[in-house]
Design a protein around this motif. Sequence first.
Motif, mmCIF file in Angstrom:
data_model
loop_
_atom_site.group_PDB
_atom_site.id
_atom_site.type_symbol
_atom_site.label_atom_id
_atom_site.label_comp_id
_atom_site.label_asym_id
_atom_site.label_seq_id
_atom_site.Cartn_x
_atom_site.Cartn_y
_atom_site.Cartn_z
ATOM 1 N N MET A 1 -52.869 40.602 38.249
ATOM 2 C CA MET A 1 -54.305 40.441 38.402
ATOM 3 C C MET A 1 -54.555 39.343 39.437
ATOM 4 S SD MET A 1 -57.256 39.875 35.548
ATOM 5 C CE MET A 1 -57.221 38.097 35.534
ATOM 6 N N ALA A 2 -55.272 39.668 40.499
ATOM 7 C CA ALA A 2 -55.500 38.736 41.604
ATOM 8 C C ALA A 2 -56.958 38.288 41.621
ATOM 9 C CB ALA A 2 -55.147 39.383 42.934
ATOM 10 N N ARG A 3 -57.142 37.025 41.941
ATOM 11 C CA ARG A 3 -58.491 36.476 41.980
ATOM 12 C C ARG A 3 -59.283 36.963 43.188
ATOM 13 N NH1 ARG A 3 -56.045 30.596 41.328
ATOM 14 N NH2 ARG A 3 -54.371 31.784 42.319
ATOM 15 N N SER A 4 -58.587 37.332 44.270
ATOM 16 C CA SER A 4 -59.262 37.757 45.495
ATOM 17 C C SER A 4 -58.282 38.555 46.346
ATOM 18 C CB SER A 4 -59.751 36.531 46.273
ATOM 19 O OG SER A 4 -58.656 35.728 46.688
ATOM 20 N N GLU A 5 -58.787 39.099 47.455
ATOM 21 C CA GLU A 5 -57.925 39.822 48.391
ATOM 22 C C GLU A 5 -56.875 38.889 48.987
ATOM 23 O OE1 GLU A 5 -56.258 42.915 50.361
ATOM 24 O OE2 GLU A 5 -57.923 43.062 48.933
ATOM 25 N N ALA A 6 -57.275 37.641 49.246
ATOM 26 C CA ALA A 6 -56.321 36.668 49.785
ATOM 27 C C ALA A 6 -55.202 36.380 48.779
ATOM 28 C CB ALA A 6 -57.047 35.380 50.153
ATOM 29 N N SER A 7 -55.548 36.290 47.514
ATOM 30 C CA SER A 7 -54.541 36.057 46.477
ATOM 31 C C SER A 7 -53.583 37.244 46.373
ATOM 32 C CB SER A 7 -55.215 35.833 45.123
ATOM 33 O OG SER A 7 -56.014 34.680 45.150
ATOM 34 N N LYS A 8 -54.114 38.435 46.541
ATOM 35 C CA LYS A 8 -53.287 39.634 46.520
ATOM 36 C C LYS A 8 -52.260 39.604 47.650
ATOM 37 C CE LYS A 8 -53.591 44.567 47.594
ATOM 38 N NZ LYS A 8 -54.498 45.703 47.875
ATOM 39 N N GLN A 9 -52.708 39.317 48.861
ATOM 40 C CA GLN A 9 -51.800 39.285 50.007
ATOM 41 C C GLN A 9 -50.745 38.194 49.852
ATOM 42 O OE1 GLN A 9 -51.621 41.596 52.327
ATOM 43 N NE2 GLN A 9 -53.330 42.635 51.290
ATOM 44 N N ARG A 10 -51.164 37.062 49.312
ATOM 45 C CA ARG A 10 -50.211 35.970 49.099
ATOM 46 C C ARG A 10 -49.133 36.383 48.092
ATOM 47 N NH1 ARG A 10 -53.698 32.326 49.064
ATOM 48 N NH2 ARG A 10 -54.169 32.316 46.821
ATOM 49 N N PHE A 11 -49.508 37.096 47.035
ATOM 50 C CA PHE A 11 -48.537 37.568 46.044
ATOM 51 C C PHE A 11 -47.546 38.531 46.693
ATOM 52 C CE2 PHE A 11 -46.963 40.478 42.839
ATOM 53 C CZ PHE A 11 -46.636 39.637 41.783
ATOM 54 N N ILE A 12 -48.037 39.433 47.541
ATOM 55 C CA ILE A 12 -47.153 40.405 48.214
ATOM 56 C C ILE A 12 -46.173 39.689 49.129
ATOM 57 C CG2 ILE A 12 -47.101 42.304 49.877
ATOM 58 C CD1 ILE A 12 -49.774 43.233 48.710
ATOM 59 N N GLU A 13 -46.646 38.687 49.849
ATOM 60 C CA GLU A 13 -45.760 37.927 50.738
ATOM 61 C C GLU A 13 -44.684 37.176 49.957
ATOM 62 O OE1 GLU A 13 -48.344 35.384 52.884
ATOM 63 O OE2 GLU A 13 -49.347 37.013 53.995
ATOM 64 N N ARG A 14 -45.032 36.694 48.778
ATOM 65 C CA ARG A 14 -44.071 35.950 47.968
ATOM 66 C C ARG A 14 -43.086 36.861 47.247
ATOM 67 N NH1 ARG A 14 -48.198 31.690 44.906
ATOM 68 N NH2 ARG A 14 -48.415 30.207 46.647
ATOM 69 N N ASN A 15 -43.505 38.095 46.965
ATOM 70 C CA ASN A 15 -42.672 39.004 46.169
ATOM 71 C C ASN A 15 -42.576 40.382 46.833
ATOM 72 O OD1 ASN A 15 -42.388 37.304 43.510
ATOM 73 N ND2 ASN A 15 -44.584 37.286 43.986
ATOM 74 N N PRO A 16 -42.067 40.460 48.067
ATOM 75 C CA PRO A 16 -42.005 41.763 48.748
ATOM 76 C C PRO A 16 -41.089 42.764 48.058
ATOM 77 C CG PRO A 16 -40.706 40.119 49.933
ATOM 78 C CD PRO A 16 -41.458 39.385 48.878
ATOM 79 N N HIS A 17 -40.116 42.292 47.289
ATOM 80 C CA HIS A 17 -39.144 43.154 46.641
ATOM 81 C C HIS A 17 -39.733 43.957 45.483
ATOM 82 C CE1 HIS A 17 -39.198 39.036 45.184
ATOM 83 N NE2 HIS A 17 -38.829 39.449 44.005
ATOM 84 N N ILE A 18 -40.917 43.584 45.006
ATOM 85 C CA ILE A 18 -41.554 44.358 43.920
ATOM 86 C C ILE A 18 -42.956 44.822 44.317
ATOM 87 C CG2 ILE A 18 -40.237 43.252 42.071
ATOM 88 C CD1 ILE A 18 -42.696 41.494 41.520
ATOM 89 N N ALA A 19 -43.346 44.576 45.557
ATOM 90 C CA ALA A 19 -44.724 44.860 45.977
ATOM 91 C C ALA A 19 -45.090 46.331 45.803
ATOM 92 C CB ALA A 19 -44.927 44.427 47.429
ATOM 93 N N GLU A 20 -44.149 47.250 46.088
ATOM 94 C CA GLU A 20 -44.461 48.669 46.005
ATOM 95 C C GLU A 20 -44.718 49.134 44.576
ATOM 96 O OE1 GLU A 20 -41.462 50.931 47.892
ATOM 97 O OE2 GLU A 20 -41.853 50.129 49.914
ATOM 98 N N GLN A 21 -44.246 48.385 43.614
ATOM 99 C CA GLN A 21 -44.425 48.774 42.221
ATOM 100 C C GLN A 21 -45.674 48.153 41.596
ATOM 101 O OE1 GLN A 21 -40.081 47.409 41.729
ATOM 102 N NE2 GLN A 21 -40.352 48.849 40.045
ATOM 103 N N CYS A 22 -46.437 47.405 42.402
ATOM 104 C CA CYS A 22 -47.578 46.670 41.867
ATOM 105 C C CYS A 22 -48.893 47.396 42.096
ATOM 106 C CB CYS A 22 -47.663 45.280 42.510
ATOM 107 S SG CYS A 22 -46.277 44.206 42.110
#
Length: 548
Positions: A1-22
């Motif tokens: 659960m992301a607070r904003s679009e910016a938070s979403k992108q930051r999560f993807i950058e930090r965890n690219p290895h699971i991004a496709e499953q999110c």
Amino acid sequence: MARSEASKQRFIERNPHIAEQCSFLLNETSYFEVINRVVEEAEDDFPLIVHDDLFFPKKFATLLEQLIRCLEGRWPNWGICGNSGMLAYGVGPSVTRVVRYISDPHGGVNCQGIIFPAQSIDGNVILLNRRRLRERAVVVPSFPGFQLYDLSLAVEVLRAGLCVLISPSLACHHDSGGSQAMFDAATETTWAKEYFSQRITNKALATINGCISLPFDPSFGSGKIDLEMQSLRNATIGRNTKKVAIVVRSLFNRPSLLRRALETVRSFVIAAGPAVRFEVAVATHDDLTPPPWVEEYAIVRKFRTNGLLDTRALLVRASVETIDADYFWFVDDDDWLFPNEAERIASILNISEPPAVVFMDSAHFLEEIEEDAAPIGGRYVGRLSRRFEAKNWPLGFGGANHIPFCGFVFHRSAIEDVPLDDLTLFEDYAIQLSALNRPECIQYTVEKLVAGISIRASGNTVTLEDRTAWDRCAAEVTSMMAARRLMPGIFALGNLTPPPVPSERPPEQCRLSRSEQKLLRNYRALKRGIQRVIDGMRRKRAKRRDGD
């Protein structure tokens, strides 16, 4: 659960290895409603709800798959799982109830490798058994905001008969310490107080963020639960039961005390419920004949003594070698058990990971008993003398035993390297140290009074003035531990400051005659009467001052 679009992108950058499953939920206003929506609408059977400021290890997807298989196989009644939370019992050398498989500004990991049943979890990561939650109609209240949703979910899961777990497979780094001020403010709201007090019987709710005091709620029934006991009870459902042998050592010299021991053991077994299977045995010499009533309570196991004068250690080894059980609990014939916490102890043994040790509070009671008196109506004087707190077990590594034999349950592997043939005393201390000095051993601590120990004017080796026999056995235990090379660092636990040891006067110095007891009662009654007169005079004086 992301607070904003910016938070979403930051999560993807930090965890690219699971991004496709999110999948991402943005700009939500209530974590409670998110949980209800995921349980109701998610396509996956095991969805994982996470915060947007987490860092996961590269192998997290594999770890998650392995965890789900493990939970389905070994914890068939699981409802939710997290990586940190609050237990209903203490674990590890720190005897903590807070387990952390996470690193964040508050600290790091404090346990390793064990899945623990919990009474609540932290909401940074929540793995849901969605099918089971829907079957049980688990729904959290539709409160606004982002506080107490994890605690509410744990309460509802437990009320639905499912268990709450903490697993090391969900370990991660949390780039936030949360807000203690916001948590405290949420716990003081009317809705929080009313919600929890209407669902649990506990007067206070222990959490990883602190203890929440709850108001008295007079309603009964309606699904209210004891949070601690329910967290244990639910976790045992569907699991393989372990076998526990309760062994009473006796030479039949004190038949009235032996009967008490066996009566209380039987009561304990009945109160424990189905979480474990018990065998109750009386261990004795092969040339002794037990009283005829003993076999009504236990299996009598006789062992050859080979001419030994003191056979306590021999009876321990022979019992473990001949009884088919996972865990052993030794109770002497002048000890007894309190059945009040039987279900708690049995449940912890069920969920424990062998080879574990379970420590419990025990206590000395100064007693005067007429052995020849009738079971009912005989003269008896007894009082609590000294309590042995289970949480002090780490102090045993300082060279002195702090836990009596009846105060811990151990796995059968604990005696493998113990020189019991060379011991007549300290056999309990040697077994305890041997069990703890294993890398795979996990300690469970229950701070409840479970066992009583009789201290009398005579007949107790613990009160012998001549300590020669004790000192000889201490040399054997010292040699045993000095030769070990498994966990040398564990002896640092013994450097903790030991608690003060209260003096323990022998019974003949403590008991009062009937006339002395009557005089003491009269004195206390007179003292209370004088205090009431003084209080009345003060109130009258205060009224006169107010009138002036």
